[in-house]
Write a protein that holds these residues in place. Structure first.
Motif, mmCIF file in Angstrom:
data_model
loop_
_atom_site.group_PDB
_atom_site.id
_atom_site.type_symbol
_atom_site.label_atom_id
_atom_site.label_comp_id
_atom_site.label_asym_id
_atom_site.label_seq_id
_atom_site.Cartn_x
_atom_site.Cartn_y
_atom_site.Cartn_z
ATOM 1 N N UNK A 157 0.948 -1.275 -0.007
ATOM 2 C CA UNK A 157 0.012 0.070 0.058
ATOM 3 C C UNK A 157 0.981 1.097 -0.102
ATOM 4 N N UNK A 158 0.463 2.303 -1.021
ATOM 5 C CA UNK A 158 1.290 3.544 -1.015
ATOM 6 C C UNK A 158 0.950 4.517 0.122
ATOM 7 N N UNK A 159 1.980 4.830 0.776
ATOM 8 C CA UNK A 159 2.097 5.758 1.645
ATOM 9 C C UNK A 159 3.336 6.861 1.642
ATOM 10 N N UNK A 164 4.147 0.022 2.140
ATOM 11 C CA UNK A 164 3.894 -0.426 3.484
ATOM 12 C C UNK A 164 3.468 -1.940 2.913
ATOM 13 N N UNK A 165 4.193 -2.904 3.301
ATOM 14 C CA UNK A 165 3.935 -4.219 3.193
ATOM 15 C C UNK A 165 3.417 -5.093 4.311
ATOM 16 N N UNK A 166 2.600 -5.930 3.989
ATOM 17 C CA UNK A 166 1.833 -6.727 5.078
ATOM 18 C C UNK A 166 1.517 -7.939 4.408
ATOM 19 N N UNK A 186 6.672 -10.423 -4.114
ATOM 20 C CA UNK A 186 5.185 -10.093 -4.969
ATOM 21 C C UNK A 186 3.950 -9.823 -4.148
ATOM 22 N N UNK A 187 3.235 -8.826 -4.491
ATOM 23 C CA UNK A 187 2.014 -8.710 -3.621
ATOM 24 C C UNK A 187 1.155 -7.842 -4.567
ATOM 25 N N UNK A 188 -0.009 -7.446 -3.910
ATOM 26 C CA UNK A 188 -1.035 -6.577 -4.532
ATOM 27 C C UNK A 188 -0.750 -5.128 -4.133
ATOM 28 N N UNK A 189 -0.853 -4.404 -5.047
ATOM 29 C CA UNK A 189 -0.748 -2.826 -5.132
ATOM 30 C C UNK A 189 -2.135 -2.062 -5.632
#
Length: 405
Positions: A157-159, A164-166, A186-189
């Protein structure tokens, strides 16, 4: 298609074989002894002196970074030229690292070459090419069926100027290794994007970033594969600069296809070598053991298995060479069917050949004395790594059916 090896490749084959005979095979027992001592001391997750020595010898011999087609940073070899060399390395469980040709580093280096910015390459690619650090690939998750990569739930998630990665990842190769300094994650943006293949991004995450916890190492059939190994990793509010993104938001699937193609075929190249060594062990054992008044090599069932093993290995080798040739001539995307085919065929072949070698060795085959049990565990794992057989078969069938629909 001409699969005759060039003089350059023949020379490298000769040099690799000589290096393996002089240094790698004799070091296998020492490597296991050093790992056993480290486990007894309570910390197998540390570099072994013998491997660090082998790496220096490999670099000094000019047998370093032999992969990386289409890049001046490697040895200038095509995939087809690299295939017989990777096969030689694959004969030993410790055969790739002395030449800086280990997974997942090779795939990660190719990713950085193809998709990394100049700054990313300077910070991470150069030390990887030098062999002074190692890397990991964080894609698979325990909470979802990761064979369908659209299921991946990791959030990026953009901050402001950071992401920020979870997430909770597992089978992250190398995260236990103190030399592992960088992960490709690799994750969802964009989880709500209308195109499910544009929801994912890949981002570089230094392993020492606050919020990363290596929860445990994951044995494979009881083998810890230390010192590199595999890990389950927790990411809690991990902050990394936006500049760590590879290629841009929503390009994760595109990068994955570019990365996993070479990674898949490298695994298959190594499996050819591993199967060849298992067949050699089977022939030697069958020629020296007597049961029911005859050598095992004189028993019909043993001869049939030796013949079938030779046929299966050569079939797989030619399929690997054809896939490599197509990658070189038409590109990784156009070779995706051939890559999928060998990714199914090579592990299945290796599992069968190694299983027959185990059978000829009897009880010794399932011990650690001959390395066959560990080789089988590795080959069996590769029916899942970089995509399970079922996914590749489905992709092959869809490409075949496309001509009729």
């Amino acid at each position: 298609m001409n699969f005759e090896h060039s003089d350059k490749v023949k020379n490298l084959q000769k040099r690799l074989i000589e290096f393996m005979d002089a240094h790698v095979y004799p070091a296998e027992a020492q490597f296991e002894a050093e790992m056993a001592a480290a486990r007894k001391a309570g910390n197998p997750w540390q570099p072994t002196p013998v491997m660090e020595s082998l790496k220096q010898k490999g670099k000094a011999a000019g047998l370093w970074n032999l992969f990386l087609p289409e890049s001046q940073l490697g040895a200038g070899l095509t995939n087809l030229e690299y295939a017989p060399l990777c096969e030689i390395m694959g004969r030993s469980m410790i055969g790739a690292e002395p030449f800086n040709c280990s997974a997942p580093d090779t795939g990660n280096m190719e990713t950085l070459v193809r998709y990394g910015s100049e700054a990313q390459q300077k910070q991470w690619l150069l030390p990887l090419l030098d062999g002074s650090i190692r890397s990991g690939f964080a894609m698979t998750e325990p909470a979802v069926a990761s064979s369908d990569a659209t299921n991946i739930a990791a959030r990026i998630e953009r901050d402001g100027d950071h992401y920020v990665i979870n997430a909770r990842k597992w089978w992250t190769s190398g995260a236990n290794d103190p030399r592992c300094k960088i992960l490709i994650f690799m994750g969802k943006t964009s989880p709500d994007h209308t195109d499910p293949h544009r929801r994912q991004s890949m981002i570089l995450v230094p392993l020492d970033t606050p919020g990363i916890t290596v929860l445990r190492h994951l044995p494979v059939f009881g083998y810890d594969d230390a010192p590199h190994g595999h890990a389950e990793v927790l990411f809690e509010n991990v902050r990394v600069p936006v500049s760590n993104t590879l290629l841009g938001e929503g390009r994760g699937f595109e990068i994955a296809q570019g990365r996993l193609g070479p990674g898949r075929i490298h695994h298959c190249m190594r499996l050819i070598g591993r199967a060849e060594r298992a067949l050699e062990a089977m022939c030697l054992r069958a020629s020296s053991r007597v049961a029911f008044g005859r050598k095992l090599s004189e028993q019909g069932v043993t001869r049939e298995r030796i013949a079938e093993a030779r046929i299966m290995i050569d079939q797989a080798r030619f399929l690997v060479l054809h896939a490599a040739w197509k990658m070189d001539t038409l590109g990784n995307k156009e070779a995706r069917k051939e890559i999928a085919m060998i990714k199914v065929a090579a592990p299945a072949m290796a599992c069968q050949v190694i299983d027959w070698a185990i059978q000829v060795h009897g009880g010794a085959g399932v011990s650690d004395d001959f390395g066959l049990a560990h080789a089988y565990a590795n080959a069996r794992t590769l029916r899942l790594a970089d995509g399970p057989d079922e996914v590749h078969r489905n992709a092959i069938a869809k490409m075949e059916l496309a001509a009729y629909l």
